[in-house]
Design an enzyme around this catalytic site. Structure first.
Site, PDB file in Angstrom:
ATOM      1  N   ARG A  11       0.866  -1.179   0.000  1.00 31.03           N
ATOM      2  CA  ARG A  11       0.000   0.000   0.000  1.00 31.03           C
ATOM      3  C   ARG A  11       0.900   1.225   0.000  1.00 31.03           C
ATOM      4  NH1 ARG A  11      -2.978  -0.217   5.237  1.00 31.03           N
ATOM      5  NH2 ARG A  11      -3.680   1.810   4.498  1.00 31.03           N
ATOM      6  N   SER A  70       0.457   3.966   1.910  1.00 27.26           N
ATOM      7  CA  SER A  70       0.491   4.756   3.146  1.00 27.26           C
ATOM      8  C   SER A  70       1.912   4.761   3.685  1.00 27.26           C
ATOM      9  CB  SER A  70      -0.464   4.172   4.188  1.00 27.26           C
ATOM     10  OG  SER A  70       0.102   3.028   4.781  1.00 27.26           O
ATOM     11  N   LYS A  96      -2.434  -7.600  11.342  1.00 28.35           N
ATOM     12  CA  LYS A  96      -3.801  -7.459  11.863  1.00 28.35           C
ATOM     13  C   LYS A  96      -4.798  -7.007  10.801  1.00 28.35           C
ATOM     14  CE  LYS A  96      -4.018  -2.970  14.217  1.00 28.35           C
ATOM     15  NZ  LYS A  96      -4.597  -2.365  15.433  1.00 28.35           N
ATOM     16  N   ASP A  97      -4.312  -6.508   9.678  1.00 26.25           N
ATOM     17  CA  ASP A  97      -5.222  -6.131   8.596  1.00 26.25           C
ATOM     18  C   ASP A  97      -5.437  -7.254   7.583  1.00 26.25           C
ATOM     19  OD1 ASP A  97      -5.651  -3.523   9.563  1.00 26.25           O
ATOM     20  OD2 ASP A  97      -3.752  -2.860   8.705  1.00 26.25           O
ATOM     21  N   THR A 149     -11.058   6.881  18.780  1.00 26.09           N
ATOM     22  CA  THR A 149     -10.682   5.562  18.271  1.00 26.09           C
ATOM     23  C   THR A 149     -11.766   5.115  17.311  1.00 26.09           C
ATOM     24  OG1 THR A 149     -10.202   3.248  18.790  1.00 26.09           O
ATOM     25  CG2 THR A 149     -11.794   4.330  20.206  1.00 26.09           C
ATOM     26  N   LEU A 189     -13.607  -0.985  17.367  1.00 30.03           N
ATOM     27  CA  LEU A 189     -14.675  -1.452  18.259  1.00 30.03           C
ATOM     28  C   LEU A 189     -14.082  -2.202  19.448  1.00 30.03           C
ATOM     29  CD1 LEU A 189     -17.280  -2.821  15.662  1.00 30.03           C
ATOM     30  CD2 LEU A 189     -17.118  -0.537  16.671  1.00 30.03           C
ATOM     31  N   ARG A 190     -12.960  -2.858  19.195  1.00 30.16           N
ATOM     32  CA  ARG A 190     -12.261  -3.598  20.260  1.00 30.16           C
ATOM     33  C   ARG A 190     -11.781  -2.639  21.351  1.00 30.16           C
ATOM     34  NH1 ARG A 190      -6.989  -3.897  21.063  1.00 30.16           N
ATOM     35  NH2 ARG A 190      -6.573  -2.791  19.115  1.00 30.16           N
ATOM     36  N   ARG A 191     -11.131  -1.553  20.953  1.00 30.42           N
ATOM     37  CA  ARG A 191     -10.649  -0.581  21.938  1.00 30.42           C
ATOM     38  C   ARG A 191     -11.828   0.096  22.625  1.00 30.42           C
ATOM     39  NH1 ARG A 191      -6.267   1.373  17.482  1.00 30.42           N
ATOM     40  NH2 ARG A 191      -4.629  -0.095  18.054  1.00 30.42           N
ATOM     41  N   ARG A 207     -10.781   8.814  11.919  1.00 28.79           N
ATOM     42  CA  ARG A 207     -10.197   8.108  10.771  1.00 28.79           C
ATOM     43  C   ARG A 207      -8.997   8.878  10.264  1.00 28.79           C
ATOM     44  NH1 ARG A 207     -12.380   4.694   7.119  1.00 28.79           N
ATOM     45  NH2 ARG A 207     -10.166   4.336   6.860  1.00 28.79           N
ATOM     46  N   THR A 241      -2.674  12.561  10.311  1.00 33.22           N
ATOM     47  CA  THR A 241      -3.969  13.242  10.369  1.00 33.22           C
ATOM     48  C   THR A 241      -4.564  13.126  11.764  1.00 33.22           C
ATOM     49  OG1 THR A 241      -4.276  12.478   8.107  1.00 33.22           O
ATOM     50  CG2 THR A 241      -6.212  13.371   9.215  1.00 33.22           C
ATOM     51  N   ARG A 242      -4.470  11.925  12.329  1.00 33.87           N
ATOM     52  CA  ARG A 242      -5.051  11.713  13.658  1.00 33.87           C
ATOM     53  C   ARG A 242      -4.345  12.538  14.722  1.00 33.87           C
ATOM     54  NH1 ARG A 242      -7.273   5.535  14.104  1.00 33.87           N
ATOM     55  NH2 ARG A 242      -7.872   5.374  11.932  1.00 33.87           N
ATOM     56  N   CYS A 266     -17.587  -8.881   9.944  1.00 35.16           N
ATOM     57  CA  CYS A 266     -17.267  -7.459  10.006  1.00 35.16           C
ATOM     58  C   CYS A 266     -16.341  -7.253  11.182  1.00 35.16           C
ATOM     59  CB  CYS A 266     -18.517  -6.604  10.138  1.00 35.16           C
ATOM     60  SG  CYS A 266     -19.419  -6.907  11.651  1.00 35.16           S
TER      61      CYS A 266
HETATM   62  C1  DPM Z   1      -7.433  -2.961  12.487  1.00 36.35           C
HETATM   63  C2  DPM Z   1      -7.859  -2.138  13.525  1.00 36.35           C
HETATM   64  C3  DPM Z   1      -7.155  -0.924  13.383  1.00 36.35           C
HETATM   65  C4  DPM Z   1      -6.316  -1.052  12.237  1.00 36.35           C
HETATM   66  C5  DPM Z   1      -8.862  -2.509  14.559  1.00 36.35           C
HETATM   67  C6  DPM Z   1      -8.287  -2.793  15.939  1.00 36.35           C
HETATM   68  C7  DPM Z   1      -7.275   0.283  14.253  1.00 36.35           C
HETATM   69  C8  DPM Z   1      -8.339   1.217  13.768  1.00 36.35           C
HETATM   70  C9  DPM Z   1      -8.442   2.449  14.608  1.00 36.35           C
HETATM   71  C10 DPM Z   1      -7.885  -4.330  12.189  1.00 36.35           C
HETATM   72  N1  DPM Z   1      -6.534  -2.287  11.701  1.00 36.35           N
HETATM   73  O1  DPM Z   1      -7.100  -2.672  16.228  1.00 36.35           O
HETATM   74  O2  DPM Z   1      -9.085  -3.166  16.831  1.00 36.35           O
HETATM   75  O3  DPM Z   1      -7.935   2.532  15.732  1.00 36.35           O
HETATM   76  O4  DPM Z   1      -9.071   3.384  14.120  1.00 36.35           O
HETATM   77  C11 DPM Z   1      -3.873  -0.484  11.817  1.00 36.35           C
HETATM   78  C12 DPM Z   1      -2.850   0.102  12.593  1.00 36.35           C
HETATM   79  C13 DPM Z   1      -1.710  -0.710  12.438  1.00 36.35           C
HETATM   80  C14 DPM Z   1      -2.050  -1.729  11.565  1.00 36.35           C
HETATM   81  C15 DPM Z   1      -2.953   1.349  13.374  1.00 36.35           C
HETATM   82  C16 DPM Z   1      -3.404   1.202  14.817  1.00 36.35           C
HETATM   83  C17 DPM Z   1      -0.322  -0.516  13.025  1.00 36.35           C
HETATM   84  C18 DPM Z   1       0.020  -1.509  14.114  1.00 36.35           C
HETATM   85  C19 DPM Z   1       0.283  -2.934  13.666  1.00 36.35           C
HETATM   86  C20 DPM Z   1      -5.335  -0.047  11.644  1.00 36.35           C
HETATM   87  N2  DPM Z   1      -3.363  -1.551  11.181  1.00 36.35           N
HETATM   88  O5  DPM Z   1      -3.903   0.160  15.265  1.00 36.35           O
HETATM   89  O6  DPM Z   1      -3.230   2.204  15.564  1.00 36.35           O
HETATM   90  O7  DPM Z   1       0.940  -3.170  12.630  1.00 36.35           O
HETATM   91  O8  DPM Z   1      -0.170  -3.822  14.382  1.00 36.35           O
END
Ligand code: DPM
Length: 315
Positions: free
Chosen positions: A12, A14, A84-85, A131, A134-136, A153, A158-159, A246
């Site tokens: 990607r 980003s 995690k994605d 945030t 939903l987990r957090r 988002r 940006t955040r 989801c």
């Molecule tokens: C996923 C989540 C988030 C990312 C959901 C979660 C966070 C979304 C948010 C599945 N992917 O964690 O419950 O907080 O708005 C993401 C991040 C990273 C990978 C950023 C983050 C970096 C850390 C890593 C977005 N994906 O979680 O702050 O590589 O583990």
């Protein structure tokens, strides 16, 4: 000759994705000096839709689909993802080829300067915490009911800007993402991993590749990390067994001691009222069985009903 062809890494665009892909490129280049590795970038759906809460568009593969299409079309040879994605079920013909050593998988709080002496537990009632996870949200609502949670988002910069400009009093982010981008100094509080169980695969990179490409697969040995792999396989089996389609409030925590792997898991209601927790321990070689067993344990304790309700809400 085949072995001299350039190895193409899909990424990607980003900033975080590029840092991660370039790290993998450099590590592989060091290990395989006879080969050339290049990074090819592309945008995914998740990079384009920035104004809708993640949970509502939480389609599986939001950040991975375009890269997967490119791999199957032989336009790139493998893709680097934040593990995690990466969905737990991959498209036919692709596989998880390697998992790299995990960084701290915890969540972190970044605070507005005006509250720099405070922690989540001491922020004033009604303080606005950003945030879109939903987990957090579910876990922090449970432990810190005095706080107000608001969706956020956009990429990391940006955040942080929205925080600094006062739209939020604090935001929650992964420690690993901040550190990889060299912004570890913004971390104000590392949240107790028993209060916010992290996401499945958080802090690790996952390498996705074609399942039948043994030549490419063999390149990953130097960056593959066994303990992280076993922990993440347990976590992913847990999520796969529970998943409703989801984004759902599911958290985990894993540890390896000797040849024993412990997996803790949680499924929460969005209001934070109910947390279903459990723990399973087993041999590190049986990671996926451990994950499946914990999922079934939690289903028996009410997790299934919670997940069904959430899936219905976001349908
Ligand atoms: C996923 C989540 C988030 C990312 C959901 C979660 C966070 C979304 C948010 C599945 N992917 O964690 O419950 O907080 O708005 C993401 C991040 C990273 C990978 C950023 C983050 C970096 C850390 C890593 C977005 N994906 O979680 O702050 O590589 O583990």
């Amino acid at each position: 000759m085949l072995t001299t062809r350039t190895v193409r890494i899909g990424s990607r665009k980003s900033q975080l994705a590029l840092v991660q892909s370039h790290w993998v490129q450099a590590e592989l280049q060091k290990a395989h000096s006879d080969r050339t590795f290049e990074v090819k970038t592309m945008s995914t759906q998740g990079d384009k839709i920035l104004d809708v809460p993640l949970a509502k568009i939480g389609d599986k593969g939001l950040f991975t689909k375009e890269l997967e299409v490119a791999m199957l079309a032989n336009e790139v040879d493998f893709a680097v993802h934040s593990l995690k994605d990466l969905p737990t079920n991959l498209p036919e013909g692709l596989m998880l080829g390697a998992v790299t050593e995990r960084e701290d998988p915890a969540d972190a709080m970044v605070v507005h300067p005006k509250y720099q002496d405070l922690k989540l537990e001491t922020l004033p009632a009604g303080a606005v915490v950003g945030t879109s996870s939903l987990r957090r949200l579910a876990q922090l609502r449970h432990h810190y009911p005095h706080l107000t949670f608001k969706d956020i988002r956009g990429n990391l910069n940006t955040r942080l800007q929205k925080l600094d400009e006062g739209e939020y009093d604090a935001i929650i982010l992964a420690v690993a993402g901040l550190q990889r981008l060299g912004m570890g100094d913004r971390i104000h509080q590392i949240i107790d991993p028993d209060i916010s169980l992290h996401a499945v695969g958080q802090g690790a990179l996952g390498i996705e590749c074609r399942a039948d490409d043994a030549e490419i697969l063999a390149l990953f040995a130097p960056i593959s990390h066994y303990p992280t792999t076993q922990r993440c396989l347990a976590e992913r089996a847990f999520l796969r067994e529970l998943e409703g389609g989801c984004q759902v409030p599911i958290g985990v925590n894993t540890a390896i001691e000797g040849d024993r792997l412990t997996l803790k898991g949680i499924v929460a209601t969005l209001d934070g009222q109910t947390l279903v927790r459990g723990e399973v321990q087993g041999s590190v070689t049986q990671s996926e069985e451990i994950g499946t067993e914990l999922a079934n344990q939690l289903k028996g304790k009410g997790a299934q009903a919670i997940l069904d309700a959430i899936v219905a809400e976001f349908r």
